[in-house]
Structure formats: structure tokens, C-alpha cells
Scaffold this motif. Structure first.
Motif, short mmCIF file in Angstrom:
data_model
loop_
_atom_site.label_atom_id
_atom_site.label_comp_id
_atom_site.label_asym_id
_atom_site.label_seq_id
_atom_site.Cartn_x
_atom_site.Cartn_y
_atom_site.Cartn_z
N PHE A 2 0.86 -1.18 0.00
CA PHE A 2 0.00 0.00 0.00
C PHE A 2 0.91 1.23 0.00
O PHE A 2 1.65 1.46 0.96
CB PHE A 2 -0.91 0.01 1.23
CG PHE A 2 -1.91 -1.12 1.24
CD1 PHE A 2 -3.20 -0.91 0.77
CD2 PHE A 2 -1.55 -2.37 1.73
CE1 PHE A 2 -4.13 -1.94 0.78
CE2 PHE A 2 -2.47 -3.41 1.74
CZ PHE A 2 -3.76 -3.19 1.26
N VAL A 10 -1.84 0.57 -4.97
CA VAL A 10 -1.82 -0.74 -4.31
C VAL A 10 -1.31 -1.74 -5.33
O VAL A 10 -1.81 -1.81 -6.45
CB VAL A 10 -3.23 -1.16 -3.83
CG1 VAL A 10 -3.15 -2.47 -3.04
CG2 VAL A 10 -3.88 -0.06 -2.99
N VAL A 33 -6.08 2.21 6.07
CA VAL A 33 -4.64 1.93 6.10
C VAL A 33 -3.95 2.82 7.14
O VAL A 33 -3.00 2.38 7.80
CB VAL A 33 -4.01 2.14 4.70
CG1 VAL A 33 -2.48 2.04 4.78
CG2 VAL A 33 -4.53 1.11 3.72
N PRO A 36 -4.47 1.13 10.95
CA PRO A 36 -4.37 -0.33 10.83
C PRO A 36 -4.67 -1.02 12.16
O PRO A 36 -4.27 -0.56 13.22
CB PRO A 36 -2.92 -0.55 10.41
CG PRO A 36 -2.19 0.62 11.02
CD PRO A 36 -3.14 1.77 10.90
N VAL A 81 -3.47 -9.60 4.32
CA VAL A 81 -4.35 -8.43 4.24
C VAL A 81 -5.79 -8.90 4.37
O VAL A 81 -6.23 -9.80 3.65
CB VAL A 81 -4.15 -7.66 2.91
CG1 VAL A 81 -5.15 -6.52 2.80
CG2 VAL A 81 -2.72 -7.14 2.82
N LEU A 92 -9.04 -3.07 9.06
CA LEU A 92 -8.12 -3.57 8.03
C LEU A 92 -6.87 -4.10 8.71
O LEU A 92 -6.19 -3.39 9.45
CB LEU A 92 -7.73 -2.44 7.07
CG LEU A 92 -6.77 -2.85 5.95
CD1 LEU A 92 -7.45 -3.81 4.97
CD2 LEU A 92 -6.25 -1.62 5.20
N VAL A 94 -3.21 -5.43 8.04
CA VAL A 94 -2.20 -5.37 6.99
C VAL A 94 -0.82 -5.36 7.66
O VAL A 94 -0.59 -4.62 8.61
CB VAL A 94 -2.39 -4.13 6.09
CG1 VAL A 94 -2.40 -2.86 6.88
CG2 VAL A 94 -1.35 -4.09 4.99
N VAL A 99 3.12 -1.47 4.05
CA VAL A 99 2.67 -0.07 4.02
C VAL A 99 3.89 0.85 3.97
O VAL A 99 4.71 0.82 4.89
CB VAL A 99 1.79 0.27 5.24
CG1 VAL A 99 1.28 1.70 5.15
CG2 VAL A 99 0.61 -0.69 5.36
#
Length: 252
Positions: A2, A10, A33, A36, A81, A92, A94, A99
Motif C-alpha cells: 500500500f 496498491v 490503512v 491499521p 491483508v 483492516l 495489513v 505499508v
């Protein structure tokens, strides 16, 4: 991965783009994002997307956007994810490594620690790696409150990283190398006295005394004309040292 440093992108492990086209879908993704592992309430997302005037259909529209977003991100499930509904909100999951913002922040923190510990060479390497990740301000195309706040915070961290990298290079004796970067810094951020201090130091250390004095006058005039203040005591002492021809390092 991301990517939020610059325009939103992405990509999967092979570099193939994951398409998130709708503007509000992009905004939802950016918010999730940036938070998170936290449950972001539906009401918070509606407030972010429609601000003070959400339509009667806002909740249903949000659910549709999230459904489509979940489908778009499904190929990334193998990478850990996951976009899930939890209570009255969405969460979310991730990995940090996926990231760019988290990687950037970690590299800046490690570089800063290395500099504090006197490891200038390692600090310069880590900070250069951090700066290489920067593609621009955080998702400038997305205009929601949380993103605006993060954009300001990361802009400041980026500026700090640039200064820390310069400081590491100065400790390594690379004065000539960093003078152009310092000139760019003071041009873009004329009220940033820490950058001016390093520019004066670099110029004086390389024997460019007249240029250092001219830079001080330029900074003093800017601060006086624009803010009605004088340079900080440390800068005035530095100016006096340059006048006396004392080019002692300002950073030990």
C-alpha cells in the motif's frame, strides 16, 4: 504494498496494480490503512466521506464501497491483508512491511537513533533509504480530515528526515555535498532556523565565510520582516563566531 507517500497505489507481490478507482473507495482505503488494526466506526467513515451533509443513503453507499473494496483487495489475502466487519465498523489488517508509510517512519526512527548513538555513517544510510521512499505528500488527491492530518504530520517528519540526513553527512565531513540541499531547505522553509544553522556551519567550515555571513543576513531579514523576531541566541552566537573567524563545528 500500500503506497500512500504520493498518489495512492496498491500493488501485489508481482508488482501488478490492484485497481481501486472510485474516489470514495480510495478515501475509505486510505483511512483504514492509516488506522491499521483499529475498528473505524461506520459513523466516522460517513463523517469523513460526506462531512457535514451525508445523504440518507450514506450508510448503504458506504457498505457498497466496502464490499467492492474487499473484492479488490482479495488477491492480497495471501499476504495477510484482511478487511473485516467488526461491530459497527470496519477493520483492516495489513502487515507493517506492506505499508510504505510505516516503513518510512521506521527507517527515520532507526536513522535518528543511530545519529544519537554517534553512528553517523549508519544514520546517513538509513535516512537516505527513508527519503528514497518519499514519492510526495500523503495521497494528495484525497481530501478527508484524517488524511489531511496525516499529511501534515508526515510532511513534518519528511522535513525532519532531510535535516537529520544532512546532519549525519556533516558529521561525516561532507560539507560541500550538503550545501545545495541546505539551500533548497531554507528556500522552501525560510523560518526553519535549524536548517539555517547547518547552512551557516557548512559554509563557514568550507572557508566560504562571506557566503555564510550573507546567509545569516538573509535569514535575519526574513525573520524580522515576516515574523518580527530576531534569530535565536544560538544563531546569533554562531554569527559572532563566523565574524571572528572561529569555524568550530556547531554539532559535536
Amino acid at each position: 504494498m500500500f503506497k500512500l507517500l504520493g498518489r495512492l497505489a496498491v500493488v501485489d507481490d508481482s508488482g501488478r496494480a490492484i485497481n481501486v478507482r472510485a474516489a470514495r473507495q480510495q478515501a475509505i482505503l486510505a483511512v483504514l490503512v492509516l488506522r491499521p488494526g483499529e475498528v473505524v466506526a461506520i459513523d466516522r467513515l460517513i463523517s469523513e466521506l460526506w462531512q457535514d451533509v451525508p445523504p440518507a443513503t450514506a450508510k448503504a453507499s458506504l457498505q457498497t464501497y466496502v464490499y467492492r473494496l474487499r473484492r479488490a483487495l482479495s488477491p492480497l489475502a495471501v499476504n495477510g491483508v484482511d478487511l473485516a466487519t467488526m461491530g459497527n465498523g470496519y477493520i483492516l489488517t495489513v502487515p507493517d512491511r506492506a505499508v510504505d508509510i510505516r516503513a518510512f517512519q521506521a527507517a527515520v526512527a532507526e536513522g535518528s537513533d543511530a545519529l544519537t548513538e554517534g553512528e553517523a555513517k549508519l544514520a546517513a544510510k538509513l535516512l537516505r533509504e527513508a527519503l528514497a521512499m518519499w514519492r510526495g505528500p500523503v495521497v494528495p488527491e484525497i481530501d478527508v480530515e484524517l488524511v489531511r492530518d496525516e499529511r501534515r504530520r508526515l510532511d513534518e517528519l519528511h522535513l525532519t528526515a532531510r535535516e537529520l540526513c544532512v546532519e549525519a553527512e556533516l558529521r561525516l565531513g561532507h560539507h560541500n555535498r550538503v550545501i545545495p540541499e541546505l539551500e533548497r531547505l531554507v528556500e522552501a522553509h525560510p523560518f526553519r532556523e535549524s536548517s539555517w544553522a547547518m547552512l551557516l556551519h557548512a559554509l563557514a567550515h568550507r572557508g566560504r565565510r562571506a557566503e555564510a555571513l550573507a546567509a545569516y543576513r538573509r535569514m535575519r531579514d526574513i525573520l524580522n520582516d515576516e515574523l518580527g523576531i530576531e534569530p535565536a541566541d544560538e544563531l546569533r552566537r554562531q554569527h559572532q563566531d563566523i565574524l571572528r573567524g572561529n569555524n568550530a563545528l556547531i554539532m559535536e
